[in-house]
Design a protein around this motif. Sequence first.
Motif, PDB file in Angstrom:
ATOM      1  N   LYS A   1       0.828  -1.207   0.000  1.00  0.00           N
ATOM      2  CA  LYS A   1       0.000   0.000   0.000  1.00  0.00           C
ATOM      3  C   LYS A   1       0.861   1.254   0.000  1.00  0.00           C
ATOM      4  N   GLN A   2       2.019   1.167   0.667  1.00  0.00           N
ATOM      5  CA  GLN A   2       2.915   2.310   0.774  1.00  0.00           C
ATOM      6  C   GLN A   2       3.934   2.372  -0.368  1.00  0.00           C
ATOM      7  N   GLY A   3       3.757   1.495  -1.356  1.00  0.00           N
ATOM      8  CA  GLY A   3       4.635   1.518  -2.523  1.00  0.00           C
ATOM      9  C   GLY A   3       6.010   0.939  -2.279  1.00  0.00           C
ATOM     10  N   ILE A   4       6.141   0.109  -1.236  1.00  0.00           N
ATOM     11  CA  ILE A   4       7.431  -0.515  -0.923  1.00  0.00           C
ATOM     12  C   ILE A   4       7.505  -1.870  -1.617  1.00  0.00           C
ATOM     13  N   ASP A   5       8.590  -2.107  -2.294  1.00  0.00           N
ATOM     14  CA  ASP A   5       8.754  -3.336  -3.067  1.00  0.00           C
ATOM     15  C   ASP A   5       9.211  -4.483  -2.167  1.00  0.00           C
ATOM     16  N   ILE A   6       8.422  -5.567  -2.210  1.00  0.00           N
ATOM     17  CA  ILE A   6       8.784  -6.803  -1.524  1.00  0.00           C
ATOM     18  C   ILE A   6       9.052  -7.835  -2.618  1.00  0.00           C
ATOM     19  N   PRO A   7      10.238  -8.366  -2.759  1.00  0.00           N
ATOM     20  CA  PRO A   7      11.374  -8.370  -1.837  1.00  0.00           C
ATOM     21  C   PRO A   7      12.479  -7.357  -2.179  1.00  0.00           C
ATOM     22  N   GLY A   8      12.252  -6.512  -3.165  1.00  0.00           N
ATOM     23  CA  GLY A   8      13.310  -5.609  -3.608  1.00  0.00           C
ATOM     24  C   GLY A   8      13.871  -4.739  -2.509  1.00  0.00           C
ATOM     25  N   GLN A   9      12.977  -4.118  -1.705  1.00  0.00           N
ATOM     26  CA  GLN A   9      13.430  -3.232  -0.628  1.00  0.00           C
ATOM     27  C   GLN A   9      13.471  -3.921   0.734  1.00  0.00           C
ATOM     28  N   ILE A  10      12.467  -4.760   0.977  1.00  0.00           N
ATOM     29  CA  ILE A  10      12.400  -5.486   2.260  1.00  0.00           C
ATOM     30  C   ILE A  10      12.055  -6.953   1.972  1.00  0.00           C
TER      31      ILE A  10
END
Length: 357
Positions: A282-291
């Motif tokens: 929802k917050q535009g964070i890439d899983i697994p790219g960023q976390i």
Amino acid sequence: MKARKSNQEPRKKAKSNKEQPGKITIYDIAQRLQISASTVSRALQNNALINKETREQVQQVANELGYVPNWIASSLRKKRSNIIGLIVPRTSMYFQSNAISGIQHEAHKYGFSVVIAQSDESVAMEKEVVNTLYSLRVDGLLAAASMFTTNYDHFNPFIKNNIPLVFFDRVPIGFEGYSITGNDFKGGFLATEHLIQRGCKKIAHFAGALTCNLYEYRLAGYKAALEKYNIPYDESLVHVHNLTMDAGSVAAKELLSSGKDIDGLFSANDSSAVAFIQEAKKQGIDIPGQIKVVGYSNDLSSRIIAPSLTTIEQSGYKMGAKAVSTLIALINKNDALTIDENYIFDLELIERESTKN
């Protein structure tokens, strides 16, 4: 001489069972078939001394009349109910529902039925259902303690009366008796080490209440992996909550807005890991790219979330089957079997998309 009048009132005629629904007895079946009540009793127990045709006739009439065996009276006569009590935190938990399946299937092989009670993660409710199952004269008790059970005094009616008690999965700290668990320390270590080996250096942890053995050991495994790879332990990265989807969502929002810039998360169950992935997306964070994210239990949700979730498989079905076979061996006092007092299942990590490079 006149006959002396009796002071006693004439006896009232007993009401027939037709006037008392739900009170059908073996005598009603015997009267219908013109056989003895003892023959009916043996036939209902499938006793081989009664011929097959009679057994089938008795069962047919019993079904027609709506006969229900009085198992409490039967257990008093036999000093055995062939019923096992089972207490779980929540039947909705994937691991517990799998364990229940293993318990029921294994119990059925031995001719035992299972009465299931749910504590709903409440110590007060757990105390209540322990007393209820004890009063039902179950032959033994299987229990996975609530997340907040800090002692096991309320299980004393079973312990003091030598009624077999086996804890599985969740065991009260300090309990000295039979238990069936997973290797939760190893699970926490494997999950954290996997994240480190995928390049993560700032790894958060979602933990359950540390009054519960599972979450204490999984946290210990997390700390041990960090120490092995010389990564400092940061207590502010550990979020303790009840590991539901809602609690996981709240913890995810807090963690992602904290400015900690984490690159990995190990969650002590899959529900909170899935909630974290949903909030991150929802917050535009890439899983697994960023976390990168690892869960625990291999729930169905871990396979259908996108990206699919890397997780620890702990074999709920097998653990349940092992727990009930241990309990029944104790009930039957089967000295021919080797009974492990503290049996620990091994675990495995299942890698999926949430930790791919």
